[in-house]
Structure formats: structure tokens, C-alpha cells
Design an enzyme around this catalytic site. Sequence first.
Site, PDB file in Angstrom:
ATOM      1  N   ASP A  47     -19.318  80.425  27.816  1.00 42.15           N
ATOM      2  CA  ASP A  47     -20.750  79.906  28.494  1.00 42.15           C
ATOM      3  C   ASP A  47     -21.931  79.295  27.046  1.00 42.15           C
ATOM      4  O   ASP A  47     -22.130  79.138  27.950  1.00 42.15           O
ATOM      5  CB  ASP A  47     -21.400  81.480  28.989  1.00 42.15           C
ATOM      6  CG  ASP A  47     -20.494  82.091  29.760  1.00 42.15           C
ATOM      7  OD1 ASP A  47     -19.186  82.690  28.935  1.00 42.15           O
ATOM      8  OD2 ASP A  47     -19.788  82.016  30.722  1.00 42.15           O
ATOM      9  N   HIS A  92     -16.175  86.180  21.572  1.00 45.16           N
ATOM     10  CA  HIS A  92     -14.930  86.566  22.702  1.00 45.16           C
ATOM     11  C   HIS A  92     -14.721  88.097  22.557  1.00 45.16           C
ATOM     12  O   HIS A  92     -14.062  88.119  21.107  1.00 45.16           O
ATOM     13  CB  HIS A  92     -14.397  85.158  22.996  1.00 45.16           C
ATOM     14  CG  HIS A  92     -13.673  85.231  24.614  1.00 45.16           C
ATOM     15  ND1 HIS A  92     -11.957  86.187  24.331  1.00 45.16           N
ATOM     16  CD2 HIS A  92     -13.633  84.736  25.579  1.00 45.16           C
ATOM     17  CE1 HIS A  92     -12.280  85.591  25.988  1.00 45.16           C
ATOM     18  NE2 HIS A  92     -13.455  85.088  26.205  1.00 45.16           N
TER      19      HIS A  92
HETATM   20  C1  SDX Z   1     -16.880  85.297  28.923  1.00 45.58           C
HETATM   21  O1  SDX Z   1     -12.340  88.251  28.600  1.00 45.58           O
HETATM   22  C2  SDX Z   1     -12.915  86.863  28.882  1.00 45.58           C
HETATM   23  O2  SDX Z   1     -11.614  86.296  28.907  1.00 45.58           O
HETATM   24  C3  SDX Z   1     -13.721  86.742  29.288  1.00 45.58           C
HETATM   25  C4  SDX Z   1     -14.113  84.947  29.664  1.00 45.58           C
HETATM   26  C5  SDX Z   1     -13.890  84.611  30.638  1.00 45.58           C
HETATM   27  O3  SDX Z   1     -13.147  83.723  31.103  1.00 45.58           O
HETATM   28  O4  SDX Z   1     -13.110  85.503  32.060  1.00 45.58           O
HETATM   29  O5  SDX Z   1     -13.905  84.494  28.473  1.00 45.58           O
HETATM   30  C6  SDX Z   1     -15.701  84.996  30.008  1.00 45.58           C
HETATM   31  O6  SDX Z   1     -17.127  86.671  29.104  1.00 45.58           O
HETATM   32  C7  SDX Z   1     -17.438  84.970  28.171  1.00 45.58           C
HETATM   33  C8  SDX Z   1     -17.999  85.844  26.711  1.00 45.58           C
HETATM   34  C9  SDX Z   1     -18.698  85.919  27.146  1.00 45.58           C
HETATM   35  N1  SDX Z   1     -20.427  86.553  26.574  1.00 45.58           N
HETATM   36  C10 SDX Z   1     -21.409  86.100  25.493  1.00 45.58           C
HETATM   37  O7  SDX Z   1     -21.748  86.168  25.383  1.00 45.58           O
HETATM   38  C11 SDX Z   1     -22.680  87.577  25.614  1.00 45.58           C
HETATM   39  C12 SDX Z   1     -21.705  87.118  23.914  1.00 45.58           C
HETATM   40  N2  SDX Z   1     -21.142  87.566  23.375  1.00 45.58           N
HETATM   41  C13 SDX Z   1     -21.008  89.533  23.063  1.00 45.58           C
HETATM   42  O8  SDX Z   1     -21.348  90.124  23.214  1.00 45.58           O
HETATM   43  C14 SDX Z   1     -19.183  89.579  22.562  1.00 45.58           C
HETATM   44  O9  SDX Z   1     -18.836  88.708  21.726  1.00 45.58           O
HETATM   45  C15 SDX Z   1     -18.257  89.919  23.489  1.00 45.58           C
HETATM   46  C16 SDX Z   1     -18.788  90.880  24.286  1.00 45.58           C
HETATM   47  C17 SDX Z   1     -18.064  88.510  23.643  1.00 45.58           C
HETATM   48  C18 SDX Z   1     -16.962  90.390  22.404  1.00 45.58           C
HETATM   49  O10 SDX Z   1     -17.372  91.612  22.460  1.00 45.58           O
HETATM   50  P1  SDX Z   1     -16.503  92.470  21.349  1.00 45.58           P
HETATM   51  O11 SDX Z   1     -15.255  91.791  21.673  1.00 45.58           O
HETATM   52  O12 SDX Z   1     -17.339  94.291  21.332  1.00 45.58           O
HETATM   53  O13 SDX Z   1     -17.555  91.592  19.777  1.00 45.58           O
HETATM   54  P2  SDX Z   1     -16.262  91.858  18.402  1.00 45.58           P
HETATM   55  O14 SDX Z   1     -15.437  93.125  18.215  1.00 45.58           O
HETATM   56  O15 SDX Z   1     -15.498  91.382  18.125  1.00 45.58           O
HETATM   57  O16 SDX Z   1     -17.185  91.903  17.546  1.00 45.58           O
HETATM   58  C19 SDX Z   1     -17.357  91.810  16.052  1.00 45.58           C
HETATM   59  C20 SDX Z   1     -18.081  92.033  15.758  1.00 45.58           C
HETATM   60  C21 SDX Z   1     -19.059  93.443  15.718  1.00 45.58           C
HETATM   61  O17 SDX Z   1     -20.326  93.264  14.788  1.00 45.58           O
HETATM   62  P3  SDX Z   1     -19.401  94.190  13.405  1.00 45.58           P
HETATM   63  O18 SDX Z   1     -19.680  95.365  14.154  1.00 45.58           O
HETATM   64  O19 SDX Z   1     -18.215  93.658  12.728  1.00 45.58           O
HETATM   65  O20 SDX Z   1     -20.634  94.525  12.378  1.00 45.58           O
HETATM   66  O21 SDX Z   1     -19.058  90.881  15.643  1.00 45.58           O
HETATM   67  C22 SDX Z   1     -20.328  91.361  16.134  1.00 45.58           C
HETATM   68  C23 SDX Z   1     -20.076  92.979  17.004  1.00 45.58           C
HETATM   69  O22 SDX Z   1     -21.052  93.455  17.067  1.00 45.58           O
HETATM   70  N3  SDX Z   1     -21.134  90.774  17.755  1.00 45.58           N
HETATM   71  C24 SDX Z   1     -21.656  89.709  17.523  1.00 45.58           C
HETATM   72  C25 SDX Z   1     -21.364  88.834  18.931  1.00 45.58           C
HETATM   73  N4  SDX Z   1     -20.321  89.455  19.269  1.00 45.58           N
HETATM   74  C26 SDX Z   1     -19.839  89.899  17.995  1.00 45.58           C
HETATM   75  N5  SDX Z   1     -22.777  89.535  16.845  1.00 45.58           N
HETATM   76  C27 SDX Z   1     -23.779  88.630  17.434  1.00 45.58           C
HETATM   77  N6  SDX Z   1     -23.907  87.255  17.888  1.00 45.58           N
HETATM   78  C28 SDX Z   1     -22.538  88.223  19.005  1.00 45.58           C
HETATM   79  N7  SDX Z   1     -22.949  87.340  20.373  1.00 45.58           N
END
Ligand code: SDX
Length: 394
Positions: A328, A270
Amino acid sequence: EQDIFTYDPGFTSTGSCKSAITYIDGDEGVLLHRGYAIADLAENCEFLEVAYLILKGELPNPEQKAKFEKDIIRHSMLNEQINFFYRGFRRDAHPMAVMCGVVGAMAAFYHDSTDINDPHQRMIASYRLIAKMPTVTGWAYKYMQGQPFMYPQNGLSYAENFLHLMFATPCEQYKVSPVLAKAMDRILILHADHEQNASTSTVRLAGSSGANPFACIAAGIASLWGPAHGGANEAVLNMLGEIGSVERIPEFIKKAKDKDDPFRLMGFGHRVYKNYDPRAKIMQKTCHEVLDELGVQDEPLLKLAMELERIALEDDYFVSRKLFPNVDFYSGIIFRAMGIPTQMFTSLFALARTVGWIAQWNEMLTDPDQKIGRPRQLYVGEPQRAFIPLDKRA
Ligand code: SDX
């Protein structure tokens, strides 16, 4: 480097804003709507009570609750012309495409609630959107199924009406079980608002130009559709289907950790929560209740999801990055158990989030500091250079 979290009116033009609606503490996993904890609201309220709270700032007393419910239910019908609007879509159109189109087009039908400078028209538009979204969403489902549209029933609650619009047919009433109605109320509450997420910021940015509320909500629907945002619930089910069995979980955990692999664990992580999303816990509990009610406790997808969560939360890659299940992760399993097709999952998210979007839109328009949104950029292009006539270009 100005701290954007120290509120400064100049920042309203960059899309950052002040708001009194929702508070999130991502590190502590806290979510409050107008000061009330999400767990208390989800456990004790119906959706329209929380809608009233988010829109007006206070929980309704019994008289206010009854009047709000009556006003909303009375606006739940759509102009009959909109019925024909659906027919322009192919039957296999994604319901989010249909909802974007239909909600945007509503500005052409409800002219008396598009003047954003008139507080009375703003409130009429707000009530109309909250009231009509179950019908818009239910009709998108019926159109996809090739079934006739059903009409809202004034004697039903908001959640019961939505289930009626989805599953009743002219040949057979849909008997809403109290457990499923309560579960739907709770799911709608969990999705109602979430501070300045991508789709809410889209609604605010669109609204800051003076666009009408129906166009702004259509823009929010478009943004929510993305798999990184509201589209994640549909993506979680597709991912669980692709994993297929508990034995294949390690293979997908490895892919999710591989920098060169675009695969991410859908329903995990998130932008704000670096602790467990408080909504995910409530969603998991609701999932068990719905599956028990429907007598499908051994739903393979639930077992697969729980095993995936267990393995991921024992893996340092996810724990060190504070990647926990989000709202989700379990919602799709509940929707599927209720007989809702995967393609409809994000539409249900949009139905619920319309309350938050329209409340934030109203709040923005009553903010005297608000200016037209103009997010800043860091220019990384070419410095100014001499023009090259066409015949001189290599
Ligand atoms: C919603 O914003 C809101 O409030 C949204 C929401 C709402 O109610 O409106 O809460 C609803 O959108 C919930 C999120 C739903 N999306 C997903 O479940 C899709 C999968 N999640 C990822 O796409 C991701 O976690 C995000 C998009 C939600 C957040 O992405 P970020 O902000 O880019 O994550 P981050 O920068 O904190 O990531 C840090 C690290 C990275 O790796 P490194 O660069 O440190 O090596 O964590 C990794 C990312 O690659 N990472 C993941 C991951 N999410 C982040 N790796 C594997 N699987 C994942 N799901």
C-alpha cells in the site's frame, strides 16, 4: 498446544484452512500464485491471465486466454435496475459503502448463480463478479463525481475497460495510453490474492455457512475497508498529506515509535512479511514509470514517500521490528497521479482482490473436509453465578 500449521481437518472449523492458491514466505519476502513468482506474473501477464491462473490453477494457453477474455467481457454489463440502486446513496457516500451495498444486492439480480451447491452456478457467479466489478467500481466513481455512468466496451482489455469506465464521458472518449493500461494491469495483479488475509478469511467464513457468493464478496469488501488492511492505501496518502514536508518527517517517525501514540506509519509493516513485501518493490518501479509517462516525475508526494522510506529504514525501531514498506505504500501515489481520488483507492484494491476472494471461495466449497467456520475463543468471563432479581440489584 496443537500446531495450527500442521493441517488438521478439525481446524477448518476455526477458520484456518488448506489452500493451493497462494504461497507466502514472510521471512524471505516470497509470494507465489499457483507456484509462479509474483514478479514474473506482474512483468509478463495481463490481469485476466493471472485471474485465470488463480481461479483455475494453470496459466491459460492462447485459446483459453481468448475464450476467458471473451466470456468475462460479455458479462461486464450490470442489470440496468442496479443503476437505480446507486441513486439511494448520497453523492458524498464513501465508494466502499456503495460497493458493499451494490455487490450484496447483486444476489437479488442474479438468482441463477447463487446456488452454492451447483458447480456450474458457482462458476457463473465467479465470472459475473470478476466481469462486473470494473463496472461496479467505475459507476461508484461516476456517482461520486456526479457524472453519467459509462458502459463497458467489448473491444477493450480488462484494464483499459476499467480506465474507460472511470474517465470517459459521453462527451469525450478516454484514450488509454499503453503505459497506463500496463500499469493498471500490473497493479491489479499485485492486489489479486494474498493467502488468508483478513478480508479473504471473511469471505471464507461467510461462505462456510452457505451464504451466496455476492453476499460473501460484499463481506470481503467490508473487511478490506479497514485502514489496517485495504484502507491503508488511502491512509498513506492522508498521512503524507499530514506530514506535508520532508522537514516534518522526524516528528512523525517519533509519533510512530511512541507506544502511547496511536499513530502508525501507514503503508509500513505486515502481519506476515518480516522482509520487504515483494509487491512493494514492483509498485515502486511502476510508480516511476507512470509518473514518467504522465510527465510528473517531480511529484512531491513521491519524493516525500521515498525520503520517509529512507529515514525509516535507517531507524532501528523499524529495522529491528522488520517493518518495511508494504503493497500500500506506493499504490496511492500512482492512483493519484492517474487522477483517481483518494477515497477510491481501496475500491480499486477490492476490484482486484475479487479474483482472489472468489477463487478461495470456490476452493473452500470443493474441500470435502470443509465445515461451517467456528473460530475458537478463550473464555475469560465470569464463572456461573446465581441470578439476582431486578428489585435485589444494587
Ligand atoms: C494489507 O494480511 C495481508 O496479506 C494483508 C495485505 C493483503 O494483500 O491482503 O497484504 C494488505 O493489509 C497490508 C498492510 C496494510 N496496513 C498498513 O500499512 C497499516 C499500517 N501497518 C500496521 O497497522 C501493521 O503493520 C499491520 C496491521 C499491518 C500489522 O500489524 P501487527 O501484526 O500488529 O504488527 P506486529 O505485531 O508485527 O508489530 C510488531 C511491532 C509492534 O510494536 P511492539 O509491540 O513490538 O513495540 O511493530 C509495531 C507494533 O506496534 N508496528 C508499527 C507498525 N506496524 C507494526 N509501528 C509503527 N508503524 C507501523 N506501521
